[in-house]
Design an enzyme around this catalytic site. Structure first.
Site, PDB file in Angstrom:
ATOM      1  N   HIS A 157       2.444 -12.200  -8.223  1.00 34.60           N
ATOM      2  CA  HIS A 157       2.348 -11.161  -7.343  1.00 34.60           C
ATOM      3  C   HIS A 157       3.630 -10.529  -6.495  1.00 34.60           C
ATOM      4  O   HIS A 157       3.533  -9.464  -5.798  1.00 34.60           O
ATOM      5  CB  HIS A 157       1.089 -10.947  -6.380  1.00 34.60           C
ATOM      6  CG  HIS A 157      -0.197 -11.311  -6.994  1.00 34.60           C
ATOM      7  ND1 HIS A 157      -1.376 -12.219  -6.488  1.00 34.60           N
ATOM      8  CD2 HIS A 157      -0.405 -11.128  -8.381  1.00 34.60           C
ATOM      9  CE1 HIS A 157      -2.128 -12.389  -7.378  1.00 34.60           C
ATOM     10  NE2 HIS A 157      -1.807 -11.842  -8.608  1.00 34.60           N
ATOM     11  N   CYS A 165      12.285   0.223  -4.961  1.00 34.29           N
ATOM     12  CA  CYS A 165      12.295   1.812  -4.948  1.00 34.29           C
ATOM     13  C   CYS A 165      11.524   2.334  -6.523  1.00 34.29           C
ATOM     14  O   CYS A 165      11.654   1.932  -7.472  1.00 34.29           O
ATOM     15  CB  CYS A 165      13.657   2.262  -5.218  1.00 34.29           C
ATOM     16  SG  CYS A 165      13.693   4.223  -5.415  1.00 34.29           S
ATOM     17  N   CYS A 216      14.719   5.564  -0.270  1.00 35.96           N
ATOM     18  CA  CYS A 216      15.943   4.639  -1.062  1.00 35.96           C
ATOM     19  C   CYS A 216      17.407   5.484  -0.738  1.00 35.96           C
ATOM     20  O   CYS A 216      17.279   6.587  -0.818  1.00 35.96           O
ATOM     21  CB  CYS A 216      15.582   4.745  -2.496  1.00 35.96           C
ATOM     22  SG  CYS A 216      16.819   4.006  -3.482  1.00 35.96           S
ATOM     23  N   CYS A 219      18.618   6.947  -4.598  1.00 39.37           N
ATOM     24  CA  CYS A 219      18.108   7.922  -5.087  1.00 39.37           C
ATOM     25  C   CYS A 219      16.963   8.862  -4.173  1.00 39.37           C
ATOM     26  O   CYS A 219      16.597   9.841  -4.694  1.00 39.37           O
ATOM     27  CB  CYS A 219      17.233   7.599  -6.563  1.00 39.37           C
ATOM     28  SG  CYS A 219      15.733   6.913  -6.041  1.00 39.37           S
ATOM     29  N   SER A 257      -6.505 -22.085  -3.981  1.00 38.73           N
ATOM     30  CA  SER A 257      -6.788 -20.508  -4.615  1.00 38.73           C
ATOM     31  C   SER A 257      -8.392 -20.523  -5.045  1.00 38.73           C
ATOM     32  O   SER A 257      -8.739 -21.485  -5.697  1.00 38.73           O
ATOM     33  CB  SER A 257      -6.028 -20.175  -5.721  1.00 38.73           C
ATOM     34  OG  SER A 257      -6.290 -19.029  -5.935  1.00 38.73           O
ATOM     35  N   SER A 258      -8.756 -19.495  -4.714  1.00 43.06           N
ATOM     36  CA  SER A 258     -10.289 -19.174  -5.146  1.00 43.06           C
ATOM     37  C   SER A 258     -10.343 -18.496  -6.534  1.00 43.06           C
ATOM     38  O   SER A 258     -11.420 -18.601  -7.009  1.00 43.06           O
ATOM     39  CB  SER A 258     -11.093 -18.507  -4.149  1.00 43.06           C
ATOM     40  OG  SER A 258     -10.265 -17.162  -3.836  1.00 43.06           O
TER      41      SER A 258
END
Length: 310
Positions: A157, A165, A216, A219, A257-258
């Site tokens: 994750h 960005c 950013c 940009c 972890s579940s």
């Protein structure tokens, strides 16, 4: 071959060992009795039989470092408050939501970024160094595995220590963004409420009205933590890479972890389809309990500290 109980001479049944949770950091770890000697024997046997162990870790590993999770009974975010985590569409579509998120994250960052690996992280690093652990997939975004020295790892994750960005895709360090926040908001301050799992704290809406969020530098695009928010999906390339590493393994161990989030659960579905042995170490029930040949209930650090990578 099943390993004898004498591997744990100092652990009578029921086993009572040191606490893996540092003093003052018990608030986010659910109540749990210590794992019994028989469970430890079976888990040791499971680990010993594997030559290329694939490990999946979750928030239950990091609660022992003082980071709260979402779902733990009685102490998780959902049990403690009615607050819910940021949704991907809310962040991308609403400048106000981004302002609120980053203000909360700014206040919480010094504490969140200072958390350190616990004995469970260090045990898994040792398993890697000794050739037991083939690959580790973590659902956590706290970088504690990396801080512990883990290298054969996929952060499923993403990682809260990185910022991306949404315009040009550039990646920068979260610590650098913290310095930009300070520069833009020299006179801004807020009294923090309860700590949330992903590095922020709870603030009231009126507290964040004057908080300024930078764009950013390359940009001018929207900056977002390089994590998968709820409602978003894991990149296909990451999913494919994880599946390839899974195909090289011979057993799967889930730790803390579940597996309620599908991106983690589907790894177990794939392992089950491949007829791979599965074991789970977790305090509470998981979505994949029916797929496992072994379920051990206990704190991650206490258990992993006595399991040897034989």
């Amino acid at each position: 071959m099943r390993l004898p109980l004498r591997l744990f001479p100092s652990l009578p049944a029921p086993v009572r060992t040191f606490s893996s949770v540092p003093a003052g950091k018990l608030n986010f770890v659910p109540a749990c009795s210590t794992a019994d000697a028989r469970s430890l024997e079976l888990l040791q046997d499971f680990v010993s039989r594997s030559r290329r162990l694939f490990v999946v870790t979750g928030a239950g590993l990091s609660t022992e470092s003082g980071i709260p999770d979402y779902r733990s009974e009685g102490v998780g975010l959902y049990a403690r408050t009615d607050r819910r985590p940021m949704q991907h569409t809310e962040f991308t579509r609403s400048a106000k939501s981004r302002q609120r998120y980053w203000a909360r994250n700014f206040v919480g960052w010094p504490q969140f970024s200072s958390h350190q690996p616990n004995c469970a992280h260090r045990a898994l690093r040792s398993w890697e160094e000794k050739g037991k652990l083939h690959w580790l997939v973590t659902q956590n975004v706290d970088a504690l595995h990396s801080k512990a020295g883990q290298t054969r790892i996929t952060e499923l994750h993403g990682c809260a220590h990185r910022v991306t960005c949404l315009g040009c895709g550039s990646i920068t360090a979260r610590e650098e963004l913290q310095r930009r926040f300070v520069s833009l908001n020299p006179d801004w301050s807020a009294q923090a409420g309860a700590v949330a799992p992903d590095g922020d704290v709870f603030l009231e809406d009126e507290q964040v009205l004057n908080f300024r969020v930078p764009s950013c530098e390359q940009c001018g695009g929207i900056l977002k933590p390089e994590v998968t928010f709820f409602g978003d999906t894991v990149a296909k390339a990451t999913v494919q890479f994880v599946q390839e590493r899974l195909a090289e393994a011979d057993a799967v161990l889930v730790i803390g972890s579940s597996l309620q989030v599908y991106s983690g659960y589907r790894v177990l579905l794939a392992a089950s389809d491949k007829k791979m042995p599965i074991a789970i170490l977790n305090i509470g029930p998981t979505r994949a309990d029916h797929l496992a040949e072994l379920k051990v209930r206990g704190r991650c650090g206490e258990v992993l500290s006595v399991i040897q990578p034989l």
